[in-house]
Design a protein around this motif. Structure first.
Motif, mmCIF file in Angstrom:
data_model
loop_
_atom_site.group_PDB
_atom_site.id
_atom_site.type_symbol
_atom_site.label_atom_id
_atom_site.label_comp_id
_atom_site.label_asym_id
_atom_site.label_seq_id
_atom_site.Cartn_x
_atom_site.Cartn_y
_atom_site.Cartn_z
ATOM 1 N N GLU A 1 0.832 -1.148 0.018
ATOM 2 C CA GLU A 1 -0.038 0.149 -0.051
ATOM 3 C C GLU A 1 1.006 1.227 -0.037
ATOM 4 O O GLU A 1 0.381 2.367 -0.606
ATOM 5 C CB GLU A 1 -0.956 0.007 1.105
ATOM 6 C CG GLU A 1 -2.029 -1.280 0.978
ATOM 7 C CD GLU A 1 -2.794 -1.076 -0.345
ATOM 8 O OE1 GLU A 1 -3.398 -0.122 -0.381
ATOM 9 O OE2 GLU A 1 -2.668 -2.048 -1.059
ATOM 10 N N HIS B 1 1.928 1.544 -3.648
ATOM 11 C CA HIS B 1 0.754 2.095 -4.437
ATOM 12 C C HIS B 1 0.751 3.577 -4.153
ATOM 13 O O HIS B 1 0.726 4.342 -5.081
ATOM 14 C CB HIS B 1 -0.332 1.451 -3.925
ATOM 15 C CG HIS B 1 -1.874 2.094 -4.269
ATOM 16 N ND1 HIS B 1 -2.252 2.230 -5.494
ATOM 17 C CD2 HIS B 1 -2.878 2.844 -3.476
ATOM 18 C CE1 HIS B 1 -3.318 2.823 -5.544
ATOM 19 N NE2 HIS B 1 -3.649 3.150 -4.462
ATOM 20 N N ARG C 1 -9.023 4.180 0.454
ATOM 21 C CA ARG C 1 -7.903 3.750 -0.686
ATOM 22 C C ARG C 1 -8.676 4.379 -1.993
ATOM 23 O O ARG C 1 -9.877 4.164 -2.373
ATOM 24 C CB ARG C 1 -7.843 2.338 -0.971
ATOM 25 C CG ARG C 1 -6.619 1.890 -1.761
ATOM 26 C CD ARG C 1 -6.723 0.483 -2.041
ATOM 27 N NE ARG C 1 -5.326 -0.076 -2.385
ATOM 28 C CZ ARG C 1 -4.844 -0.341 -3.683
ATOM 29 N NH1 ARG C 1 -5.717 0.124 -4.433
ATOM 30 N NH2 ARG C 1 -3.881 -0.923 -3.924
#
Ligand code: DMJ
Length: 449
Positions: A37, A40, A389
């Motif tokens: 994450e 990302h 997200r």
């Protein structure tokens, strides 16, 4: 048929070992997930906001705090990349910072934010990599920030122009006055120049001296006169990290004065600010002069306090309070900026991707090894992924009730939120807890003196 005792014991041990191994595998998987994450988010920042302070994750653009960039997210994220073993990303970012970042700008910046994010980030990166350019930048910044302390009381002005040294902003608060010594102190230790330590320590000491007769501080103060402007007392934003730094400066520098100031502060906090409601421990609001309760508010910023209690040795209160923070989180599946813990309803429903609740879970796990805290971390991680997200990184929420996202991702999401989440799941040797003290922006500072 009777099974021999020794066989039963061995079988039991095997199960325990398997269980422990299973937990370790699960934690490694989660640490890997957090790292994923981070990447990302980092890639989104690189793609849409590289060279700027912050990514705006919904519009896929960027924001610079002062109209021109200081590369805040890159700076803040650097030591997280180092701890996550993202060597290539960390090295190229450090090279970029070393060759592009200059503090010689005609810009008036907030002393507190530049201290915790830039001074803290530069010093930790220097200590982690040995890159002398980081220390040179830190020293240059330290020099440019020093004029803030030239006030009639020694408490810092809020803003300083990095080029001219012109200061402004006379109404400040304990957090912004008292959250400077870890960074300025480390700078002194690493450069041999005592001015930094002395100025920040004086500010902290003067502030402590202005506490009320029952030992509490208010939430805003005129730094030129020393007169309190806001007398509400709590452990939330505007005050929070003042307490954190009393404990941490005692730890990092062995500073006995800081220890004494903390010891004189924690009793009043537990007497007047602590509150027990619905069987849970909370720290609410009270008037600094009388101790009368002024509100039953807590929130995502307050959630740092279990970490500080744990670090100071009070694991009982820390554990109880972390349990309340979890209730706050679970109320909406993600925590609000402020909750009225009497009614258990949001009083400010935003969520700014803050780290504090995860930071406390990390400290609690470190001190207790109780798997409950890793489980909590999983709850936090799931909530973050589910509600915040986006295609381009993570977005803050304007409401934890509607779960509506807002176009903002502060640099502390990479400096702190994902770092603490990673450290919670990663093997303890990822960061030697005993040899570092994390500043309030999660930059680890190591005692080498
Ligand atoms: C960070 O900048 C620091 O943790 C500060 O002490 C409080 N606010 C943010 C995170 O919420």
């Amino acid at each position: 048929m009777r099974i021999p005792f020794v066989v039963t014991v061995l079988a039991g041990l095997l199960l325990v070992c398997r269980g422990a191994r299973g937990q370790e595998t699960e934690s490694a998987r989660l640490a890997d997930g957090v790292r994923g994450e981070f990447l990302h988010t980092w890639h989104a920042y690189r793609t849409y906001a590289w060279g700027h302070d912050e990514l705006k994750p919904l519009s896929k653009t960027y924001r610079d705090w002062y109209g021109e960039s200081f590369y805040m997210t890159a700076m803040d994220a650097m030591d997280t990349m180092i701890l996550m073993g993202l060597k290539e990303e960390a090295d190229s970012t450090r090279e970029f910072i070393a060759t592009h970042l200059s503090f010689d700008r005609d810009v008036s910046v907030k002393n507190f934010e530049f201290t915790i994010r830039f001074l803290g980030g530069l010093l930790s990166t220097y200590q982690l990599t040995g890159d002398a350019r980081m220390l040179r930048l830190a020293r240059d910044l330290g020099e440019r920030l020093l004029p803030v302390f030239h006030s009639p009381t020694g408490m810092p002005y809020v803003y300083v122009n990095l080029r001219t040294g012109r200061v402004s902003g006379t109404v400040s608060n304990p957090a912004e006055i008292g959250t400077l010594l870890l960074e300025f102190g480390t700078l002194s230790k690493l450069t041999g120049d005592a001015r930094f330590y002395d100025a920040a320590k004086k500010a902290l000491t003067v502030l402590f001296g202005l506490r009320s007769s029952i030992g509490l501080v208010g939430q805003s103060i005129d730094i030129t006169t020393g007169k309190w402007v806001g007398t509400d007392s709590h452990v939330s934003g505007c005050i929070d990290s003042y307490y954190e730094y009393l404990v941490k400066c005692a730890r990092l520098f062995g500073d006995e004065d800081c220890l004494r100031m903390w010891q004189a502060s924690v009793g009043p906090l537990n007497k007047w600010i602590a509150d027990t409601l619905h069987g849970g421990l909370w720290y609410g609001h009270a008037d600094m002069a009388t101790g009368n309760r002024t509100g039953t508010l807590s929130g995502s910023l307050d959630a740092f306090f279990p970490a500080v209690l744990a670090l100071s040795g009070d694991l009982r209160r820390a554990g109880e309070l972390q349990q309340s923070s979890l209730r706050m989180w679970n109320r909406y599946g993600i925590e609000p900026e402020l909750i009225d813990y009497a009614a258990m309803t949001a009083a400010d429903s935003g969520y700014a991707l803050r780290p504090e609740i995860i930071e406390s879970a990390y400290y609690m796990y470190h001190f207790t090894h109780d798997p409950r805290y890793r489980k909590m971390g999983e709850v936090f991680f799931d909530g973050l992924k589910k509600y915040c997200r986006t295609e381009a990184g993570y977005a803050a929420l304007s409401s934890v009730i509607s779960k509506k996202k807002t176009d903002s991702m502060e640099s502390f999401f990479l400096a702190e939120t994902l770092k603490y989440l990673y450290l919670l799941f990663a093997p303890p040797e990822t960061l030697n807890f005993d040899s570092v003290t994390l500043n309030t922006e999660a930059h680890p500072l190591r005692r080498t003196w």
